[in-house]
Design an enzyme around this catalytic site. Sequence first.
Site, PDB file in Angstrom:
ATOM      1  CG  ASN A  91      -1.875  -1.171   1.203  1.00  0.00           C
ATOM      2  OD1 ASN A  91      -2.544  -1.396   0.203  1.00  0.00           O
ATOM      3  ND2 ASN A  91      -1.934  -1.934   2.275  1.00  0.00           N
ATOM      4  CB  VAL A 100       3.287   0.880   9.090  1.00  0.00           C
ATOM      5  CG1 VAL A 100       4.671   1.057   9.698  1.00  0.00           C
ATOM      6  CG2 VAL A 100       2.332   0.249  10.096  1.00  0.00           C
ATOM      7  CG  HIS A 104       4.819  -2.603   4.935  1.00  0.00           C
ATOM      8  ND1 HIS A 104       4.753  -1.260   5.236  1.00  0.00           N
ATOM      9  CD2 HIS A 104       3.533  -3.033   4.882  1.00  0.00           C
ATOM     10  CE1 HIS A 104       3.482  -0.905   5.371  1.00  0.00           C
ATOM     11  NE2 HIS A 104       2.719  -1.962   5.144  1.00  0.00           N
TER      12      HIS A 104
HETATM   13  P1  5GP Z   1      -0.319  -1.103   5.587  1.00  0.00           P
HETATM   14  O1  5GP Z   1       0.564   0.018   6.085  1.00  0.00           O
HETATM   15  O2  5GP Z   1       0.174  -1.747   4.333  1.00  0.00           O
HETATM   16  O3  5GP Z   1      -1.711  -0.658   5.454  1.00  0.00           O
HETATM   17  O4  5GP Z   1      -0.343  -2.265   6.670  1.00  0.00           O
HETATM   18  C1  5GP Z   1       0.382  -2.259   7.847  1.00  0.00           C
HETATM   19  C2  5GP Z   1       0.273  -3.629   8.460  1.00  0.00           C
HETATM   20  O5  5GP Z   1       1.082  -3.664   9.617  1.00  0.00           O
HETATM   21  C3  5GP Z   1      -1.141  -4.059   8.894  1.00  0.00           C
HETATM   22  O6  5GP Z   1      -1.483  -5.261   8.235  1.00  0.00           O
HETATM   23  C4  5GP Z   1      -1.020  -4.227  10.406  1.00  0.00           C
HETATM   24  O7  5GP Z   1      -1.785  -5.311  10.913  1.00  0.00           O
HETATM   25  C5  5GP Z   1       0.464  -4.441  10.604  1.00  0.00           C
HETATM   26  N1  5GP Z   1       0.966  -3.971  11.890  1.00  0.00           N
HETATM   27  C6  5GP Z   1       0.698  -2.778  12.488  1.00  0.00           C
HETATM   28  N2  5GP Z   1       1.346  -2.681  13.656  1.00  0.00           N
HETATM   29  C7  5GP Z   1       2.046  -3.826  13.815  1.00  0.00           C
HETATM   30  C8  5GP Z   1       2.939  -4.299  14.832  1.00  0.00           C
HETATM   31  O8  5GP Z   1       3.211  -3.648  15.840  1.00  0.00           O
HETATM   32  N3  5GP Z   1       3.485  -5.531  14.624  1.00  0.00           N
HETATM   33  C9  5GP Z   1       3.201  -6.288  13.526  1.00  0.00           C
HETATM   34  N4  5GP Z   1       3.776  -7.481  13.434  1.00  0.00           N
HETATM   35  N5  5GP Z   1       2.390  -5.859  12.541  1.00  0.00           N
HETATM   36  C10 5GP Z   1       1.814  -4.643  12.678  1.00  0.00           C
END
Ligand code: 5GP
Length: 122
Positions: A91, A100, A104
């Site tokens: 994303n 985040v 990633h």
């Molecule tokens: P995006 O930024 O692509 O939308 O997704 C961020 C991802 O990071 C989400 O799927 C969320 O569940 C995961 N996430 C957020 N905080 C943490 C964390 O502290 N530890 C882990 N292992 N995953 C996390």
Amino acid sequence: MGYDNDNIFAKILRGDIPNKTVYEDDAILAFHDIAPKTPIHVLVIPKGAYVDMDDFSANASADEIGRFFAKAGEIARDLGVAESGYRLVTNNGENAGQIVPHFHVHIMGGQKIKEGSMARGL
Ligand code: 5GP
């Protein structure tokens, strides 16, 4: 937007927040997503400070980019989802709902993902 050193994945890289590590080397960390959307849901991140795919693709070296995606494929094979299939998602920014701000990719597999579904709301 500059890189935020206090984002959650920066804290994970510093060891301030624990993670369930799947793979680690000098340049890459892979760990289980805290809220898995599929039976296998692993996040792969470069250790370099890149905000998103746009930043990574523009500013990382070709070697760093190549190693990152080769390793993501290897991790997916090691997780056992390569043969049955998996979704690789990133994303990028606000419209994609990036939460985040550290680049990633999500490796999502272990179940049939509905046709046309996105990373969330399978
Ligand atoms: P995006 O930024 O692509 O939308 O997704 C961020 C991802 O990071 C989400 O799927 C969320 O569940 C995961 N996430 C957020 N905080 C943490 C964390 O502290 N530890 C882990 N292992 N995953 C996390």
